[in-house]
Design a protein around this motif. Structure first.
Motif, short mmCIF file in Angstrom:
data_model
loop_
_atom_site.label_atom_id
_atom_site.label_comp_id
_atom_site.label_asym_id
_atom_site.label_seq_id
_atom_site.Cartn_x
_atom_site.Cartn_y
_atom_site.Cartn_z
N ASP A 1 6.33 2.52 -2.92
CA ASP A 1 6.70 3.36 -3.32
C ASP A 1 5.95 4.78 -2.56
O ASP A 1 5.52 5.62 -3.90
CB ASP A 1 6.82 3.28 -4.69
N MET B 1 1.62 1.13 0.29
CA MET B 1 2.68 0.22 -1.09
C MET B 1 4.33 0.84 -0.55
O MET B 1 4.57 1.80 -0.26
CB MET B 1 2.46 0.29 -2.12
N VAL C 1 -5.82 -0.50 -6.17
CA VAL C 1 -4.65 -0.15 -6.32
C VAL C 1 -4.80 -1.14 -5.30
O VAL C 1 -4.20 -1.06 -4.04
CB VAL C 1 -4.40 1.63 -6.26
N ASP C 2 -3.15 -1.95 -5.22
CA ASP C 2 -2.44 -2.44 -4.39
C ASP C 2 -1.10 -3.73 -4.74
O ASP C 2 -0.90 -3.47 -6.11
CB ASP C 2 -3.98 -3.64 -4.01
N ASP C 3 -0.45 -3.40 -4.55
CA ASP C 3 1.18 -3.96 -4.67
C ASP C 3 0.96 -5.43 -4.70
O ASP C 3 2.21 -6.01 -4.94
CB ASP C 3 2.03 -3.09 -3.58
N HIS C 4 0.02 -6.21 -3.90
CA HIS C 4 -0.04 -7.46 -3.94
C HIS C 4 -0.72 -7.96 -5.39
O HIS C 4 -2.31 -7.94 -4.95
CB HIS C 4 -0.35 -8.52 -2.82
N ASP D 1 -5.06 1.01 -1.86
CA ASP D 1 -4.14 0.20 -0.30
C ASP D 1 -3.52 1.53 0.17
O ASP D 1 -2.77 2.54 -0.76
CB ASP D 1 -3.11 -0.46 -1.24
N ARG E 1 -5.14 -8.76 -5.28
CA ARG E 1 -5.73 -7.80 -6.54
C ARG E 1 -6.64 -8.92 -7.23
O ARG E 1 -8.04 -8.28 -7.49
CB ARG E 1 -5.16 -6.92 -7.68
N GLU F 1 2.06 3.27 -11.77
CA GLU F 1 1.14 2.84 -12.59
C GLU F 1 -0.41 3.42 -11.78
O GLU F 1 -0.90 3.73 -13.91
CB GLU F 1 1.77 1.15 -12.64
N GLY G 1 2.37 4.35 -1.49
CA GLY G 1 1.09 4.19 -1.02
C GLY G 1 0.04 5.26 -1.23
O GLY G 1 0.38 6.34 -1.91
N GLY H 1 -0.66 -2.22 -9.75
CA GLY H 1 0.66 -2.05 -8.46
C GLY H 1 1.15 -1.00 -7.87
O GLY H 1 1.98 -1.66 -6.89
N SER H 2 1.14 -0.55 -7.71
CA SER H 2 1.71 0.61 -7.87
C SER H 2 1.87 1.64 -8.45
O SER H 2 1.01 2.31 -8.61
CB SER H 2 3.44 0.47 -8.54
#
Length: 219
Positions: A64, A62, A10-13, A59, A17, A43, A66, A39-40
């Motif tokens: 929204d 983030m 789980v990571d927004d980048h 992560d 990932r 999700e 984190g 990524g969010s």
């Protein structure tokens, strides 16, 4: 544990990932397998609730909410699900917040691929894993909870939570650009916070501030 550890990222980048997935595949020696990613927060919560893995590599920051938001949604619903925080931040507040929310460990993104693979396998086996010196934050936070109340410090109370965060990083020797990256703010905002702290504490430079912060055990 029979079979490889099933890991969810789980990571927004997206590029990060991809890098983690590739490196783990090369270094894990069949000890683990990445089975999904998100990524969010939304999700991640939706996908993890349907098909929980063994370990979630999470992560902390983030847009929204984190990692803490993911933990708050899922930790009680899926108590067997193990979370390992992976973050650029080494701030005590971040470490303590996600551990209190249910994470089993916390490592920073300076960790090597092999060390990360080892950390994932260890938390899957029941260990608690932390990057060097981060464990001290947790020990301090969870020990002596009912000890003497902290002595009031009127000068420290003048600082906002964000100003304290900036001050702690400044006292650890971080440059303004590094502080901005750690806290996901602009360099200009860091400069504004430092100016405010200097004014409130009546200090003249960052070196005096560092001593001031150290005297108050903020570092």
């Amino acid at each position: 544990m029979a079979g490889p550890v099933r890991v969810f990222l789980v990571d927004d980048h997206a590029m990060f990932r991809t890098g983690v997935r590739t490196e783990l595949a090369e270094l894990a020696d069949d000890r683990l397998v990445v089975v999904g990613e998100a990524g969010s927060v939304g999700e991640a919560v939706a996908r993890l609730a349907v098909d929980p893995p063994d370990v979630v590599l999470l992560d902390v920051h983030m847009p929204d909410g984190g990692g803490r938001a993911v933990l708050e949604h899922l930790h009680e619903r899926l108590p067997a699900l193990v979370f390992l925080a992976l973050s650029v931040s080494d701030a005590a507040e971040d470490v303590i917040a996600v551990i209190r929310a249910g994470a089993r460990g916390y490592v920073t993104k300076t960790i090597s691929g092999r060390e990360l693979a080892d950390a994932i396998v260890r938390v899957a086996g029941g260990d608690a894993v932390f990057s060097p010196r981060l464990a001290g934050f947790v020990l301090d936070a969870f020990s002596d909870r009912h000890g003497p109340a902290a002595v009031a410090d009127p000068e420290l109370d003048l600082l906002s939570p964000r100003e304290r965060e900036v001050l702690k990083l400044l006292a650890r020797g971080y440059a303004y650009k590094e502080i901005a990256a750690q806290l996901f703010i602009s360099v200009k905002t860091v400069e504004t916070h430092v100016s405010s702290v200097l004014r409130k504490t009546q200090m003249s430079n960052r070196y005096e501030l560092s001593r001031w912060a150290t005297d108050r055990r903020l570092v």
